[in-house]
Every structure is written in C-alpha cells, then in structure tokens.
Design a protein around this motif. Structure first.
Motif, PDB file in Angstrom:
ATOM      1  N   SER A 151      46.953  56.512  68.458  1.00  8.78           N
ATOM      2  CA  SER A 151      48.318  57.256  68.584  1.00  8.78           C
ATOM      3  C   SER A 151      49.476  56.736  68.938  1.00  8.78           C
ATOM      4  CB  SER A 151      48.058  58.600  68.959  1.00  8.78           C
ATOM      5  OG  SER A 151      47.068  59.443  68.010  1.00  8.78           O
ATOM      6  N   PHE A 152      49.167  56.037  70.268  1.00 11.47           N
ATOM      7  CA  PHE A 152      50.334  55.361  71.013  1.00 11.47           C
ATOM      8  C   PHE A 152      50.777  54.274  70.423  1.00 11.47           C
ATOM      9  CE2 PHE A 152      48.388  57.023  75.219  1.00 11.47           C
ATOM     10  CZ  PHE A 152      49.221  58.028  75.259  1.00 11.47           C
ATOM     11  N   LEU A 190      54.367  52.457  70.897  1.00 15.54           N
ATOM     12  CA  LEU A 190      54.046  52.450  72.468  1.00 15.54           C
ATOM     13  C   LEU A 190      52.915  51.534  72.881  1.00 15.54           C
ATOM     14  CD1 LEU A 190      54.568  56.145  73.335  1.00 15.54           C
ATOM     15  CD2 LEU A 190      56.152  54.539  73.155  1.00 15.54           C
ATOM     16  N   GLU A 191      53.078  50.690  74.045  1.00 16.13           N
ATOM     17  CA  GLU A 191      51.884  50.056  74.350  1.00 16.13           C
ATOM     18  C   GLU A 191      51.953  50.730  75.842  1.00 16.13           C
ATOM     19  OE1 GLU A 191      51.596  45.655  76.426  1.00 16.13           O
ATOM     20  OE2 GLU A 191      52.351  45.740  74.449  1.00 16.13           O
ATOM     21  N   ALA A 197      52.580  61.273  70.537  1.00 17.31           N
ATOM     22  CA  ALA A 197      51.290  60.562  70.271  1.00 17.31           C
ATOM     23  C   ALA A 197      50.194  61.054  71.109  1.00 17.31           C
ATOM     24  CB  ALA A 197      51.570  58.993  70.784  1.00 17.31           C
ATOM     25  N   LEU A 198      50.475  61.740  72.419  1.00 15.42           N
ATOM     26  CA  LEU A 198      49.624  62.614  73.259  1.00 15.42           C
ATOM     27  C   LEU A 198      48.877  63.654  72.401  1.00 15.42           C
ATOM     28  CD1 LEU A 198      48.002  62.239  75.773  1.00 15.42           C
ATOM     29  CD2 LEU A 198      50.010  63.798  76.682  1.00 15.42           C
ATOM     30  N   GLU A 199      49.929  64.444  71.814  1.00 16.43           N
ATOM     31  CA  GLU A 199      49.275  65.601  70.893  1.00 16.43           C
ATOM     32  C   GLU A 199      48.393  65.280  70.090  1.00 16.43           C
ATOM     33  OE1 GLU A 199      51.547  69.268  68.501  1.00 16.43           O
ATOM     34  OE2 GLU A 199      52.540  68.323  70.227  1.00 16.43           O
ATOM     35  N   GLU A 200      48.841  64.198  69.183  1.00 16.33           N
ATOM     36  CA  GLU A 200      47.889  63.719  68.082  1.00 16.33           C
ATOM     37  C   GLU A 200      46.466  63.093  68.763  1.00 16.33           C
ATOM     38  OE1 GLU A 200      49.836  60.569  65.999  1.00 16.33           O
ATOM     39  OE2 GLU A 200      51.659  61.801  65.366  1.00 16.33           O
ATOM     40  N   GLY A 201      46.700  62.563  69.890  1.00 14.83           N
ATOM     41  CA  GLY A 201      45.408  62.078  70.714  1.00 14.83           C
ATOM     42  C   GLY A 201      44.474  63.120  70.938  1.00 14.83           C
TER      43      GLY A 201
END
Length: 320
Positions: A54-55, A60-61, A235-239
């Motif tokens: 997701s990140f 994002l890295e 991304a965090l929501e998807e993760g």
C-alpha cells in the motif's frame, strides 16, 4: 513458513491489481516514522501497509524507527529529524500548551489501552485506599488516576504515589508498589498473567474518564497540507483492511522479518490488539477530542483549551 510467505506474496500481488502502477521514473517520497516504543502489535497496521504494498502504491517509501527513548518521537519531528511521530492523544494538549508545533493527522489505535493494574487481593478501586500506586507520567496519569479513584470514594491523598518511570511491570512484580497506572492492557497485563501473577485490571473509560485515542500520528504544523500526509493515511487505511482480512499472514511475515516477535506474549498481544486498530486512520472524532481536552483542563493538566484545529486535523478536510 515458506508456504505461508508464498501465500502472502500472492496476496500482495493481488492487492496491487487495478490500483494503477506508479510511473517508473517517479521516485517514491521517503517518510520517516518514529514509533512510540519498540516494534510490537500496536504497529501491525503499519507493517500491513508495508507488506501489502500500500505504501509503495501511493508513492511512499516508509521507514519505521524505534526510538531509544519512548518520549523522543514528538521531539524528533518538532526538530525536523523525522516526518511523523507515533504518540499519544493524552499528550496532545500538553504539547500544544508548550508551543511545540505538532498536529495530530491520523490515528493508529482508536481506543484506550492504558489500565490501572493491581496485584494480590485488590479486587476493587476502593481496596486501593492506603496502597502504593506507581505511575510513569505526571500530569495526564494523575488526572486519570484521580478520576478513577474518586468513583470509589478514594482521594489521591488516600494513596501513596510512586514515580517508577517506565518500569511499571517490574515495579509491580517486585512488590515495590501495589498497583500501577498506565500499564498497557494488551501488553503488560498479558505478560503479568503469563508470568503467573494474580492481577486485576481497571479501565479508565469505565471509571469516569472520557474515551480517547491511544496512539496518534503527529506531523509538524508546516507539513499537514503536504500531499504525502494524505497519501500516507490512504495507504494505511488500505493496509489496515489487509491486516483485518489476513492477520495471520501479516504476522507470519512480521515474524520472518523480526524474529523477536515470535513469543507467546507478542502472539497474544497481536490477537487482542487487532480490534483496536483504527479502521479510518485520518478520521477525526471532534466530539471526543474536545471532551478529552476539556477533561485535561478541568483537572489542571493544561491551563486552557486551545482551538481543536491547532492541534488535531483530518488531512483530507484541509485545503491544499
């Protein structure tokens, strides 16, 4: 283990379908996240966002940093040494009052985790009268403890308060104190029981303390409108969704990368923490935040109630 990781690899590949590949010539944006403590089950959503891709899909890295000092994360972000800090909602009001320009931009754990844990024959809050209670953080812990005790007719003057720094579990096991305030119900409480101690837990939200988010993400005020903040929260929501769908696979991958997590304590903590992970990390519960700030003000922890938008925002509601 190989079979588990192969299954996870397939899962991660499927998670990327239909999302839209990022142009190969666009370098990812590096985000340094300082954790509140060493890597543990509280950070499961962050690990899931890493492992699920997701990140990366959001450009994002992300680098997770465990601090040597549990209180270092906010200071590092304020000093420009990191981009996000994992910290506590209970500290927000005090940081704001101290003029530290940090703002809550997301939530990691959206229920309280702290607890008042007592050992031995203490079965009610009233039983704590005349007892020694260990604390780590003056201020918010004092307000929470005093409120809890007052529901049982016990005043702070009726107990002996002992600052045990962050050695809460050790203080209880060594019988230096009869109870500790601020221990984590999904970690120390489990560990004490695994070690055979007879303990009773009392939860602040069941004894007069307003609900609050346990762990939040803090960013420097000058960066809360940066696109990477919204990308991080999306991304965090998807993760998080991947974590809830495939918790065992994410744990297996985490253990492969971090063998120190492969203990009965961490496995139990992982299971008990999952329901407490914020499903919509960016979402700001304004009613709860204002209520908790009012609680801190009423108990003298902070001298005034600052405007909510000065210390907590939903980044998706901000104008660019």
């Amino acid at each position: 283990m190989k079979a588990v990781l192969l299954r996870l690899a397939c899962l991660l590949m499927m998670a990327g379908w239909g999302v839209g590949a990022r142009a190969a010539d666009v370098a990812p944006h590096r985000v340094n996240v300082v954790l509140d403590w060493f890597l543990n089950a509280d950070h499961a959503a962050l690990l899931a966002a890493q492992y699920s891709g997701s990140f990366a899909r959001h450009g994002l890295e992300v680098h997770l940093i465990a601090p040597a000092d549990p209180g270092a994360a906010p200071r590092m972000v304020a000093a420009g040494q990191a981009d996000l800090a994992v910290s506590y909602q209970t500290q927000l009001g005090m940081l704001s009052e101290q003029g530290i320009p940090l703002v809550r931009v997301g939530t990691l754990i959206d229920t309280p985790l702290n607890a008042l844990i007592a050992a031995g024959d203490i079965h009610s809050l009233a039983d704590l009268k005349g007892k020694a209670i260990g604390i780590s953080l003056a201020g918010a812990d004092d307000a929470v403890l005093g409120t809890m005790l007052s529901t049982a007719g016990v005043a702070m003057a009726d107990i002996h308060q002992v600052n045990v720094n962050f050695q809460l579990e050790q203080a209880l096991m060594s019988h230096s104190v009869d109870a500790v305030m601020g221990a984590v119900r999904t970690y120390e409480l489990i560990d004490l029981k695994l070690k055979g101690m007879r303990v009773t837990a009392f939860y602040p939200e069941e004894h007069g303390v307003p609900l609050n988010d346990e762990l939040v993400f803090l960013a420097a005020r000058d960066h809360i409108r940066d696109p990477w903040v919204r990308a991080f929260m999306a991304a965090l929501e998807e993760g998080t969704n991947t974590l809830l769908n495939h918790p065992d696979d994410i744990l297996s991958h985490a253990i492969a990368d971090h063998p120190e997590l492969d203990t009965p304590l961490n496995r139990a903590a992982w299971t008990q923490t999952l329901p407490r992970v914020a499903k919509q990390p960016a979402l700001l519960n304004t009613r709860r935040y204002r209520a908790f700030t009012a609680f801190l003000h009423a108990h003298g922890v902070i001298s005034h109630e600052a405007a909510l938008e000065t210390y907590a925002v939903d980044p998706f509601l901000l104008t660019p």
